[in-house]
Design a protein around this motif. Structure first.
Motif, mmCIF file in Angstrom:
data_model
loop_
_atom_site.group_PDB
_atom_site.id
_atom_site.type_symbol
_atom_site.label_atom_id
_atom_site.label_comp_id
_atom_site.label_asym_id
_atom_site.label_seq_id
_atom_site.Cartn_x
_atom_site.Cartn_y
_atom_site.Cartn_z
ATOM 1 N N HIS A 482 0.821 -1.202 0.000
ATOM 2 C CA HIS A 482 0.000 0.000 0.000
ATOM 3 C C HIS A 482 0.862 1.261 0.000
ATOM 4 O O HIS A 482 1.966 1.277 0.545
ATOM 5 N N GLU A 483 0.328 2.301 -0.589
ATOM 6 C CA GLU A 483 0.964 3.609 -0.585
ATOM 7 C C GLU A 483 0.962 4.170 0.834
ATOM 8 O O GLU A 483 -0.076 4.174 1.507
ATOM 9 N N HIS A 486 -2.014 6.030 2.756
ATOM 10 C CA HIS A 486 -3.267 5.668 2.086
ATOM 11 C C HIS A 486 -3.543 4.186 2.325
ATOM 12 O O HIS A 486 -3.634 3.401 1.382
ATOM 13 N N LYS A 487 -3.647 3.823 3.589
ATOM 14 C CA LYS A 487 -3.818 2.418 3.958
ATOM 15 C C LYS A 487 -5.165 2.244 4.670
ATOM 16 O O LYS A 487 -5.255 2.389 5.886
ATOM 17 N N ASN A 499 -7.202 8.049 -8.630
ATOM 18 C CA ASN A 499 -6.188 7.630 -9.591
ATOM 19 C C ASN A 499 -6.026 8.723 -10.645
ATOM 20 O O ASN A 499 -6.998 9.115 -11.296
ATOM 21 N N ARG A 531 -0.036 2.364 -5.147
ATOM 22 C CA ARG A 531 1.384 2.695 -5.268
ATOM 23 C C ARG A 531 1.736 2.981 -6.722
ATOM 24 O O ARG A 531 1.179 2.390 -7.651
ATOM 25 N N SER A 532 2.681 3.870 -6.926
ATOM 26 C CA SER A 532 3.059 4.271 -8.283
ATOM 27 C C SER A 532 3.746 3.161 -9.070
ATOM 28 O O SER A 532 3.827 3.222 -10.295
ATOM 29 N N CYS A 536 -3.336 -0.393 -11.397
ATOM 30 C CA CYS A 536 -4.551 -0.012 -10.666
ATOM 31 C C CYS A 536 -5.767 -0.654 -11.321
ATOM 32 O O CYS A 536 -5.903 -0.651 -12.552
#
Length: 637
Positions: A482-483, A486-487, A499, A531-532, A536
């Motif tokens: 996870h980013e 942002h979990k 997104n 995550r980048s 997605c």
């Protein structure tokens, strides 16, 4: 409580004595032979006196090997005394009378209930009931229809006029303010809506949209797999629907559900019926580890074509006779599509003749019921949470938000859309990529007027759509997926999905609207961005917003095990989701009137400590003198 001790052991107080006792007990239970050598010397606790002395006897052992050791009195260790005192204190009120026993049972039940500090919300229990009835998109739509009927919704037919001025006796009931209606398409997609008491053509819609389908193995048009002469096992041919975690379908007890097309040979009448066979008639067995050592180094790679054909049963004498011996199964004139035993099972469940079955849409389903789980009832454990949990929450919210009193002063239309085929792209007549949304908005707006383009465009621009699809909760064993920041967590509310590449339809305006509506009612929410360095997923949100031009936000309840045969979400989140959706239905139009977007004039939002007066103090001159007089507000740092 029973304490077992060896007569040769010296009993001393302290934890060491208790440990020694436990070891002796474990040693004595290893085998019957060792029981003869060890357990025969272990006496059993039968009573404890008020002085703290304990009477032991070994006469309760009836293994046939143990002699009688008689009775003896010893002083138990302090730690055991304390435990006994606690037990005696806890049950001191119990007596041998029947009335006292009843009271004791009630107390015991109360003690057990106290162990759960969190009683699962009612909506979570209702969700579980809905899930257990909704094995397929067809069943989910049928159950939604039943809920809507109970709430006073009236069914409309798509092939008849919706005009409120129509005098045709073959038309639907006329649409009118305060009216509640629903439409079903193909038994797997449903639209429900309520007109506000002050509705006029051109007013907007506030919609919550979800999907009724989930990844699963579906039966192929010809399900019969040849019976292998080496195994005598009958199998069924299946194909993958959506992107499931297929390894989770192995070694599960599977039933069959869906719809079947029937034709009466005498009358020629054709109908479809829903079927749900809950007995575990199918199973996909794993290959034993002894024959698959490479699984530890190469992983479990599922080939759906060769590995996922479930076992139906053993070849019967009837099947052998049709085959003419023990050779491989071959097509025959009577039925070259399906095992006759399988059709007979279907016919029995449908209460029809096997010859009436002409076609079907069937899928495999886990027969294990959905249920509440976790230490304190924190979780909903079920298949198909993605996305039937969102379907149920939107249904519950709509029913609660559309009472006569709540609709009386409503200007717009409160609606839900439940689509099929999201898991495979939504490109179908019942999917979000089809015509249903446009037709619904246009037909309702046109029913009260001449359907001019201006009224239709105005209605769309005044509308708001919530695309509801389950979100990824942070997995404690894979938190790095996870980013940071942002979990999403269980119990912290609905997740707003973002997104930059428009895999989700959320933007700053729609995100703010959804959050603000919740905050006004003290309903919390969370935010998620992938995550980048990971891909997605997507939802029906971008499809609907593109086709309709309606402002859209993508949200969902957090869950784990997405696309597994068994998933899990939080019970508290189901309650928060229903409350948040209900707030969207009831509060959107009031808030939208105060939004400054695309030339609309109004105040940004409510006064609160999160806001402060514009530092310039002179208003926003570019919007003219009228805006200068308003108490415009900006976010504080």
């Amino acid at each position: 409580m029973k304490l077992l001790l060896s007569p040769s052991s010296s009993l001393k107080s302290g934890p060491g004595a208790a440990m020694m006792t436990a070891k002796l007990l474990l040693r004595g239970r290893r085998s019957q032979h060792q029981h003869h050598r060890v357990v025969r010397r272990i006496p059993v606790l039968v009573s404890t006196s008020s002085s703290g002395s304990t009477t032991f006897s070994d006469n309760e052992c009836d293994c046939g090997f143990c002699p009688s050791w008689g009775m003896r009195m010893i002083k138990p260790p302090l730690s055991f005394n304390r435990i006994q005192q606690q037990q005696q204190s806890r049950y001191s009120s119990s007596s041998s009378s029947s009335s006292t026993k009843s009271s004791s049972n009630d107390d015991s039940l109360y003690e057990r209930k106290k162990l759960s500090s969190i009683e699962p919300p009612t909506v979570a229990k209702e969700l579980v009931e809905y899930l257990n009835k909704s094995w397929t998109a067809f069943h989910a739509t049928k159950n939604a229809e039943e809920m809507l009927k109970k709430a006073g919704f009236v069914k409309l037919d798509e092939d008849k006029s919706w005009s409120s001025s129509s005098s045709n006796s073959n038309s639907n009931p006329p649409l009118k303010p305060n009216g509640k209606y629903y439409v079903v398409r193909n038994q797997s997609c449903i639209v429900a809506f309520c007109l506000g008491g002050e509705y006029v053509p051109g007013d907007g819609f506030h919609i919550i949209a979800a999907h009724t389908d989930s990844p699963c193995p579906k039966l192929k048009p010809k399900t019969k797999v040849g019976v292998n002469s080496q195994t005598d096992l009958m199998q069924v041919a299946v194909q993958p629907y959506g992107g499931g975690l297929w390894h989770t379908w192995f070694d599960r007890d599977l039933g069959v559900a869906g719809r079947v097309v029937l034709m009466d040979e005498k009358s020629g009448k054709v109908e479809h019926r829903l079927v749900k066979i809950e007995e575990p008639m199918l199973r996909v067995p794993n290959l034993a580890i002894h024959l698959n050592r490479d699984i530890y180094t190469e992983g479990f790679k599922v080939n759906f074509q060769t590995h996922m054909a479930p076992l139906l049963g053993l070849k019967t004498q009837k099947t052998k006779k049709k085959q003419g011996g023990d050779g491989d199964d071959t097509d025959n004139a009577e039925n070259n599509h399906h095992h006759s035993e399988f059709l007979e099972k279907l016919a029995k469940a449908l209460n029809c003749d096997p010859s009436s079955i002409r076609d079907f849409d069937l899928q495999l389903c886990d027969v294990q019921p959905s249920q509440i789980g976790g230490l304190n009832g924190e979780f909903v454990l079920s298949g198909r949470l993605d996305n039937l949990a969102s379907c149920y929450c939107s249904l519950a919210a709509l029913v609660e938000a559309t009472t006569e009193e709540k609709l009386k002063k409503e200007k717009g239309i409160r609606a839900l859309l439940h689509f099929d085929h999201e898991e495979v792209g939504s490109a179908s007549t019942t999917g979000a990529g089809g015509s249903l949304t446009d037709e619904f908005v246009d037909r309702v707006t046109s029913a009260f007027g001449n359907g001019d383009a201006d009224a239709l465009a105005t209605a769309r621009r005044k509308s708001f759509l919530v695309s509801a699809d389950m979100a990824h909760a942070v997995h404690p064993n894979y938190a790095d997926k996870h980013e940071p920041g942002h979990k999403p967590k269980f119990g912290d509310g609905v997740v707003i999905k973002h997104n930059a590449n428009q895999r989700y339809s959320t933007d700053a305006i729609t995100s703010f609207i959804f959050k603000e509506i919740g905050e006004r009612r003290k309903i919390k929410s969370q935010e998620f961005v992938v995550r980048s360095d990971l891909g997605c997923g997507s939802t029906i949100g971008p499809i609907l917003s593109t086709r309709s031009g309606i402002r859209t936000v993508d949200v969902g309840m957090p869950q784990l095990s997405m696309h597994s045969i068994r998933e899990m979400c939080g019970t508290e989140d189901t309650r928060l989701c229903v409350e948040h959706f209900k707030a969207v239905y009831e509060d959107f139009f009031e808030m939208d009137e105060k939004m400054i977007v695309d030339g609309s004039i109004g105040q940004l939002c409510r006064p609160c400590d999160r806001f402060e007066s514009s530092p310039s103090g002179g208003g926003i001159s570019s919007l003219g003198d009228e805006l200068e007089k308003m108490s415009a507000r900006t976010y504080s740092s």
